[in-house]
Design a protein around this motif. Structure first.
Motif, PDB file in Angstrom:
ATOM      1  N   ASP A   1       0.858  -1.180   0.000  1.00 49.54           N
ATOM      2  CA  ASP A   1       0.000   0.000   0.000  1.00 49.54           C
ATOM      3  C   ASP A   1       0.898   1.235   0.000  1.00 49.54           C
ATOM      4  O   ASP A   1       1.504   1.570   1.019  1.00 49.54           O
ATOM      5  N   ARG A   2       0.986   1.873  -1.131  1.00 49.24           N
ATOM      6  CA  ARG A   2       1.890   3.024  -1.261  1.00 49.24           C
ATOM      7  C   ARG A   2       1.500   4.159  -0.323  1.00 49.24           C
ATOM      8  O   ARG A   2       2.368   4.887   0.183  1.00 49.24           O
ATOM      9  N   GLU A   3       0.214   4.328  -0.072  1.00 50.88           N
ATOM     10  CA  GLU A   3      -0.241   5.451   0.758  1.00 50.88           C
ATOM     11  C   GLU A   3       0.172   5.278   2.216  1.00 50.88           C
ATOM     12  O   GLU A   3       0.587   6.231   2.876  1.00 50.88           O
ATOM     13  N   THR A   4       0.026   4.082   2.740  1.00 59.39           N
ATOM     14  CA  THR A   4       0.353   3.848   4.149  1.00 59.39           C
ATOM     15  C   THR A   4       1.774   3.319   4.340  1.00 59.39           C
ATOM     16  O   THR A   4       2.290   3.307   5.463  1.00 59.39           O
TER      17      THR A   4
ATOM     18  N   ARG B   1       5.782  -1.602   8.009  1.00 57.74           N
ATOM     19  CA  ARG B   1       5.482  -0.339   7.328  1.00 57.74           C
ATOM     20  C   ARG B   1       6.757   0.431   7.014  1.00 57.74           C
ATOM     21  O   ARG B   1       7.628   0.598   7.872  1.00 57.74           O
TER      22      ARG B   1
END
Length: 444
Positions: A68-71, A173
């Motif tokens: 997930d590029r956003e998170t 992350r």
């Protein structure tokens, strides 16, 4: 049979080398084969990733399962190399929460060794950022575990050197960065007291590390260079290097060691000369901050291909210990004094602050850690036995990912969580089935 060693090239052992192509193939081998240990890219320095009977290479397990590029949340197989992850993440403005001193390691190896970076004093080890992992157990089954799920197995696996099973994949992350540059401030120090003071002052920075000249004597004992760093902001780049790329790519190695150098190439005279030049070069940079590409700051030795050949065919020992409490600085001084008096030529001598550690066999504890690399020669072994006694008396311990020769008593004294770790291994059926040369040597 295949002869394997760690990055230090000492010791060497024959083992049956297996190359499963899929997670399911790993499970099958785990069920069938006794005396097995997983091996990532072979960057543990000693015998931790050499199986007692067979060694399971995880290099083919290198797929990204979810991202997930956003998170910044990523789930990747354990054989994915850190360099490949960085090639993907840095151009997107993302960076791993913790990295070791080389990017030629696998994610599974990073978790198994609970690697610590220049930011452990603030952010902990890599294991502190793992949200979940899938483990292939000794009997061939799998177990998903994390801080809140099968937590006892998770804590034993982080820093457990592969002795609870083979990590198949893990989730963590990445963190956002504005640029691929590090704003570095260098402080040159005249002696150990000044080095310790500068390192403590640099602890307010996200990243800090000190290089120590272990061959300096007298008033200059413990002199060094302290490097404090933080990810540079866009404004820093615009002011300092306005035409530079925002996210520079990692540079290929600019130098390679094509063959084993003659034994004794790194001796007191050659290393002393290098140390003097390195200290003067660093001292010239001291004062004003400079912008350094991310790869040069975090992974300077990756610029030299095959640098482990510098020590010749017989290899070298990387010795890393951590000692806690207010007496840590004095113990570091005693170690440096003995190394200097012995004349042992340590090409790489790094001092860092560590925060609290977690995991039954995880190395970090709150205190100071010093890393030395020394030729695998007879007189050095006696010196390291002496240093072991100092470290144990001070309540410290040695890093399993670097170790190639400590005695079982030294290990047991430094890791009070060992009995609980051994009990968990019995509970999951690991004894005899999962075994490395390290675990046999240390009676784990």
């Amino acid at each position: 049979m295949t002869e394997l060693s760690g990055w230090g090239r000492y010791p060497r052992h024959a083992t049956r080398l297996l190359h499963p192509a899929t997670p399911r193939a790993v499970q099958g081998l785990m069920a069938q084969q006794a005396g097995l240990i997983a091996r990532g890219n072979g960057r543990a320095y000693g015998d931790a990733a050499i199986g007692a009977a067979a060694t399971l290479g995880t290099g083919a397990l290198d797929r990204i399962r979810a991202f997930d590029r956003e998170t910044g949340r990523i789930r990747a197989e354990a054989g994915l190399l850190l360099c490949d992850l960085l090639a993907l993440a840095v151009p997107l403005g993302l960076f791993p929460p913790v990295v070791p001193g080389t990017m030629a390691v696998t994610l599974g190896g990073m978790a198994a060794a609970d690697v610590h970076g220049k930011n452990h004093h603030r952010d902990g080890g890599f294991g502190d950022h793992v949200e979940a992992l899938t483990l292939a157990l000794p009997g061939g089954g799998t177990l998903v575990c994390g801080p809140n799920e099968n937590a006892a197995v998770f804590r034993a696996t982080i820093g457990g050197m592969g002795l609870t099973g083979t990590i198949l994949d893990l989730t963590f992350r990445l963190r956002p960065i504005a640029t691929g540059w590090i704003r570095q401030n260098t402080v040159a120090t005249a002696d150990l007291d000044a080095t310790l003071a500068a390192l403590a002052a640099a602890g307010t920075a996200p990243y800090c590390v000190a290089w120590i000249d272990t061959l300096a004597r007298g008033a200059g004992l413990g002199r060094g260079l302290v490097f404090a760093g933080e990810h540079a902001a866009l404004a820093d780049l615009a002011a300092g290097l306005p035409t530079a790329p925002r996210f520079p790519a990692a540079r290929p190695a600019w130098l390679a060691v094509p063959c084993d150098l003659p034994s004794g190439t790194l001796n007191r005279l050659s290393v002393a000369a290098f140390n003097a030049l390195y200290f003067r070069a660093g001292a010239r940079q001291a004062g004003a901050p400079v912008l350094v590409p991310w790869d040069r700051y975090f992974f300077p030795l990756d610029a030299i291909g095959g640098w482990n050949r510098i020590y010749g065919r017989r290899g070298f020992l990387q010795y890393q210990f951590v000692v806690p409490g207010p007496g840590a600085g004095a113990l570091v001084g005693a170690v440096i004094e003995r190394v200097s008096h012995h004349g042992a030529a340590s090409f790489l001598s790094v001092l860092k602050q560590l925060g609290p550690g977690h995991g039954a066999l995880s190395f970090p504890m709150e205190g100071l850690t010093l890393t030395l690399d020394l030729p695998a020669a007879g007189p050095v072994f006696a010196l390291l036995d002496e240093l072991d006694r100092l470290v144990v008396a001070a309540g410290g311990r040695l890093y399993l990912a670097k170790d190639a020769r400590q005695a079982p008593a030294t290990f047991a004294a430094g890791y009070p969580g060992l009995p609980g770790f051994q009990a968990l291994r019995r509970d999951i059926g690991a004894p005899g089935r999962i075994a490395s040369r390290l675990s046999e040597r240390l009676a784990i």
